[in-house]
Design a protein around this motif. Structure first.
Motif, PDB file in Angstrom:
ATOM      1  N   TYR A  13      -1.397 -32.656  28.849  1.00 22.09           N
ATOM      2  CA  TYR A  13      -1.336 -32.110  27.498  1.00 22.09           C
ATOM      3  C   TYR A  13       0.080 -32.167  26.938  1.00 22.09           C
ATOM      4  CZ  TYR A  13      -6.146 -30.495  27.782  1.00 22.09           C
ATOM      5  OH  TYR A  13      -7.502 -30.439  27.887  1.00 22.09           O
ATOM      6  N   TYR A  14       1.064 -31.907  27.774  1.00 21.04           N
ATOM      7  CA  TYR A  14       2.452 -31.985  27.320  1.00 21.04           C
ATOM      8  C   TYR A  14       2.784 -33.410  26.899  1.00 21.04           C
ATOM      9  CZ  TYR A  14       7.491 -31.710  27.079  1.00 21.04           C
ATOM     10  OH  TYR A  14       8.775 -31.786  26.634  1.00 21.04           O
ATOM     11  N   ASN A  15       2.284 -34.398  27.631  1.00 18.98           N
ATOM     12  CA  ASN A  15       2.538 -35.795  27.265  1.00 18.98           C
ATOM     13  C   ASN A  15       1.960 -36.115  25.891  1.00 18.98           C
ATOM     14  OD1 ASN A  15       3.876 -36.295  29.661  1.00 18.98           O
ATOM     15  ND2 ASN A  15       2.092 -37.137  30.684  1.00 18.98           N
ATOM     16  N   VAL A  16       0.776 -35.584  25.582  1.00 20.82           N
ATOM     17  CA  VAL A  16       0.167 -35.804  24.274  1.00 20.82           C
ATOM     18  C   VAL A  16       0.998 -35.119  23.187  1.00 20.82           C
ATOM     19  CG1 VAL A  16      -1.870 -35.312  22.846  1.00 20.82           C
ATOM     20  CG2 VAL A  16      -2.151 -36.129  25.191  1.00 20.82           C
ATOM     21  N   VAL A  17       1.451 -33.894  23.448  1.00 20.39           N
ATOM     22  CA  VAL A  17       2.288 -33.172  22.488  1.00 20.39           C
ATOM     23  C   VAL A  17       3.609 -33.907  22.277  1.00 20.39           C
ATOM     24  CG1 VAL A  17       3.587 -31.029  22.131  1.00 20.39           C
ATOM     25  CG2 VAL A  17       1.227 -30.939  22.936  1.00 20.39           C
ATOM     26  N   TYR A  18       4.178 -34.398  23.357  1.00 20.98           N
ATOM     27  CA  TYR A  18       5.448 -35.138  23.262  1.00 20.98           C
ATOM     28  C   TYR A  18       5.273 -36.393  22.399  1.00 20.98           C
ATOM     29  CZ  TYR A  18       9.569 -37.777  24.686  1.00 20.98           C
ATOM     30  OH  TYR A  18      10.727 -38.495  24.686  1.00 20.98           O
TER      31      TYR A  18
END
Length: 77
Positions: A13-18
């Motif tokens: 999820y952090y990768n998508v937000v990034y």
């Protein structure tokens, strides 16, 4: 093993937000440049954006390295 799955899910999820943040910053840079912000003329918005991107990138890289090492360690057991 549940801890590893939670960390991997959070990282995904952090990768998508990034990725979304980087697209947003690109749009912001284009808007700033289109409105006349460039080197020497009102650099504070651009400086702020560069600092935020730098911090996000360091956190992004560290989290991904940490998760990669956790996954490698989980496979060796």
């Amino acid at each position: 093993m549940d801890y590893l799955k939670v960390i991997v899910t959070i990282t995904k999820y952090y990768n998508v937000v990034y990725a979304g943040a980087m697209v947003g910053f690109l749009a912001w840079f284009i808007m700033l440049l289109a409105n006349g912000y460039h080197y020497g003329a009102g650099m504070s918005p651009i400086t702020l954006a560069v600092m935020v991107i730098s911090i996000l990138t360091v956190v992004f890289a560290a989290l991904n390295i940490y998760v990669d090492e956790l996954i490698k360690g989980g496979r060796q057991r």
